[in-house]
Design an enzyme around this catalytic site. Structure first.
Site, mmCIF file in Angstrom:
data_model
loop_
_atom_site.group_PDB
_atom_site.id
_atom_site.type_symbol
_atom_site.label_atom_id
_atom_site.label_comp_id
_atom_site.label_asym_id
_atom_site.label_seq_id
_atom_site.Cartn_x
_atom_site.Cartn_y
_atom_site.Cartn_z
ATOM 1 N N LYS A 1 -1.720 -6.737 4.673
ATOM 2 C CA LYS A 1 -2.864 -6.174 4.158
ATOM 3 C C LYS A 1 -3.088 -6.267 2.163
ATOM 4 O O LYS A 1 -4.031 -6.658 1.839
ATOM 5 C CB LYS A 1 -2.500 -4.856 4.366
ATOM 6 C CG LYS A 1 -2.620 -4.605 6.244
ATOM 7 C CD LYS A 1 -3.155 -2.952 6.363
ATOM 8 C CE LYS A 1 -1.183 -3.019 6.308
ATOM 9 N NZ LYS A 1 -0.725 -2.736 6.821
ATOM 10 N N THR A 2 -2.289 -6.335 1.351
ATOM 11 C CA THR A 2 -2.692 -6.540 0.416
ATOM 12 C C THR A 2 -2.786 -7.624 -0.087
ATOM 13 O O THR A 2 -3.727 -8.011 -1.357
ATOM 14 C CB THR A 2 -1.073 -6.113 -0.458
ATOM 15 O OG1 THR A 2 -0.879 -4.088 -0.164
ATOM 16 C CG2 THR A 2 -1.465 -6.116 -2.053
ATOM 17 N N ASP B 1 -3.817 1.239 -1.234
ATOM 18 C CA ASP B 1 -3.114 1.346 -0.391
ATOM 19 C C ASP B 1 -2.377 2.827 0.633
ATOM 20 O O ASP B 1 -2.925 3.628 -0.005
ATOM 21 C CB ASP B 1 -1.879 0.459 -0.488
ATOM 22 C CG ASP B 1 -0.816 -0.129 0.686
ATOM 23 O OD1 ASP B 1 -0.874 0.165 1.084
ATOM 24 O OD2 ASP B 1 0.483 -1.003 -0.120
ATOM 25 N N THR C 1 -1.550 1.648 7.537
ATOM 26 C CA THR C 1 -0.601 1.735 8.493
ATOM 27 C C THR C 1 -0.894 2.823 10.299
ATOM 28 O O THR C 1 -0.494 2.550 11.398
ATOM 29 C CB THR C 1 1.200 1.727 8.637
ATOM 30 O OG1 THR C 1 1.146 3.103 8.124
ATOM 31 C CG2 THR C 1 1.767 0.626 7.544
ATOM 32 N N ARG D 1 6.746 -10.703 5.951
ATOM 33 C CA ARG D 1 7.222 -10.968 4.986
ATOM 34 C C ARG D 1 8.711 -10.559 5.662
ATOM 35 O O ARG D 1 9.335 -10.797 4.871
ATOM 36 C CB ARG D 1 6.770 -8.877 4.487
ATOM 37 C CG ARG D 1 7.516 -7.930 3.302
ATOM 38 C CD ARG D 1 7.454 -6.992 2.994
ATOM 39 N NE ARG D 1 6.399 -6.899 2.613
ATOM 40 C CZ ARG D 1 5.800 -5.804 2.705
ATOM 41 N NH1 ARG D 1 5.121 -4.640 3.115
ATOM 42 N NH2 ARG D 1 4.005 -6.215 2.020
#
Ligand code: ADE
Length: 346
Positions: free
Chosen positions: A73-74, A118, A167, A226
């Site tokens: 997302k980032t 975020d 999330t 990740r």
């Protein structure tokens, strides 16, 4: 009694980055949509959105990105800024404690900049209410003073784009959700996409890895970039120290076994959750707080980090009465089923 973590406890599959990973992630972060692997539908839609706004010289509308942690997302927010040739400021819900913190962020933006928040579900109510007029009319309502002498002031803000990431879409209030022009749900990646991400990362980091080694790492990476990159790093260390530097299938297999990440990508924490469900609660149904107590884990962590992937694998299921272990969970842990199974909620 709680089922204790084992000695080899390593948070290797936790998709939330730890502070030491930031530089590593930035090195590997794709810079353009064309370099970003996977999430094809989202990329296509974003490309149209960005090109249309640029073509009309308009500010991009506010965007909400949601999905499990570690899916990018980032990274996407950074790419949107680069592709749209605008600036980006990064913050998070918990970092904005007071209205003044948000006011200062907003008034320091330049025209068309992106403000990335975020964990936007963790904004407090007062701060959130300041966002409404800011998002809708690019204005900042501030109150000077207190009581009868208080004065309301309205300031114009530069036109900006808010990109929120979460999330937990369910924890966002409806008024906030409704103020986003577009909402994108990032889903777990396909295994071949994870392989490609590993291939790209290995190239950038100069890591020698065979295609079968790549597949072995991808298989255990929980469909999460990740985690794939983190496993790659650990397997590289193992290859260097124990196997002459090259990641073959066998080297990846041995390294990941040593890290106790099994062939479904489960680590000790996942297995402890499944074991508790089966052994302490007869396979369920049981509430998340009971599972949390039995495993000494935080209920929120279970819900955010472990449960989505266990659900996705079909090892647990949700029923109206709580979580249940599925036959696949018994099978994976090699436990006999000795009770009638509760029907999952479809
Ligand atoms: N690194 C992390 N996520 C990625 C993605 N989706 N594509 C390429 N590299 C990545």
């Amino acid at each position: 009694m709680a089922i204790e973590p084992t000695v080899a406890e390593i948070d290797i599959i936790n998709p939330v980055p730890d502070a030491s990973e930031t530089l590593f992630e930035v090195t590997l972060r794709p810079q353009k949509l064309s370099e970003y692997i996977g999430q094809e539908k989202i990329k296509e839609s974003l490309k149209i959105l960005i090109d249309a706004a640029s073509g009309r010289k308009e500010t991009l509308e506010h965007l909400l990105l949601y999905g499990p942690p570690g899916l990018g997302k980032t990274t996407l927010a950074h790419i949107i800024a680069k592709e749209g040739k605008v600036g980006i400021k990064i913050t998070s819900g918990p970092a904005i404690e007071k209205s003044g913190d948000l006011a200062s962020l907003l008034t320091n933006l330049s025209e068309n900049d992106i403000l990335f928040i975020d964990e936007i579900h963790r904004l407090n109510k007062t701060v959130e209410e300041i966002l409404y007029p800011a998002m809708e009319e690019y204005s900042l309502d501030i109150v000077l003073g207190k009581g009868a002498g208080a004065k309301a002031l309205r300031l114009d803000l530069p036109k900006f784009t808010l990109i929120g990431a979460t999330t937990r879409i369910g924890m966002l209030s409806a008024p906030l959700r409704d103020r986003f022009g577009m909402t994108y749900r990032l889903d777990y990646y396909e295994e071949p996409e994870i392989e490609k991400i590993i291939e790209r990362s290995a190239k950038i980091l100069n890591i020698k890895i065979e295609s079968t080694g790549r597949a072995e790492v991808a298989k255990r990476a929980r469909r999460t970039p990740r985690i794939a990159n983190r496993l790659l790093k650990r397997v590289r260390d193992y290859a260097q120290v124990r196997a002459g530097g090259k990641i073959t299938e066998q080297v990846a297999h041995d390294a990941l076994n040593m890290l106790e990440v099994d062939d479904l990508g489960l680590d000790n924490n996942d297995r402890r959750i499944l074991e508790a469900l089966i052994e302490k609660f007869g396979g369920g149904p049981v509430g998340i707080t009971s599972i949390a107590a039995a495993t000494s884990e935080d209920a929120g962590t279970i819900e955010d980090i472990y449960e989505p992937y266990l659900l996705r694998l079909g090892l647990i299921a949700k029923t109206p009465k709580g979580r249940v272990a599925t036959p696949a969970a018994y099978d994976h842990l090699k436990k006999p089923i000795n009770k009638p199974l509760t029907k999952p909620l479809l």
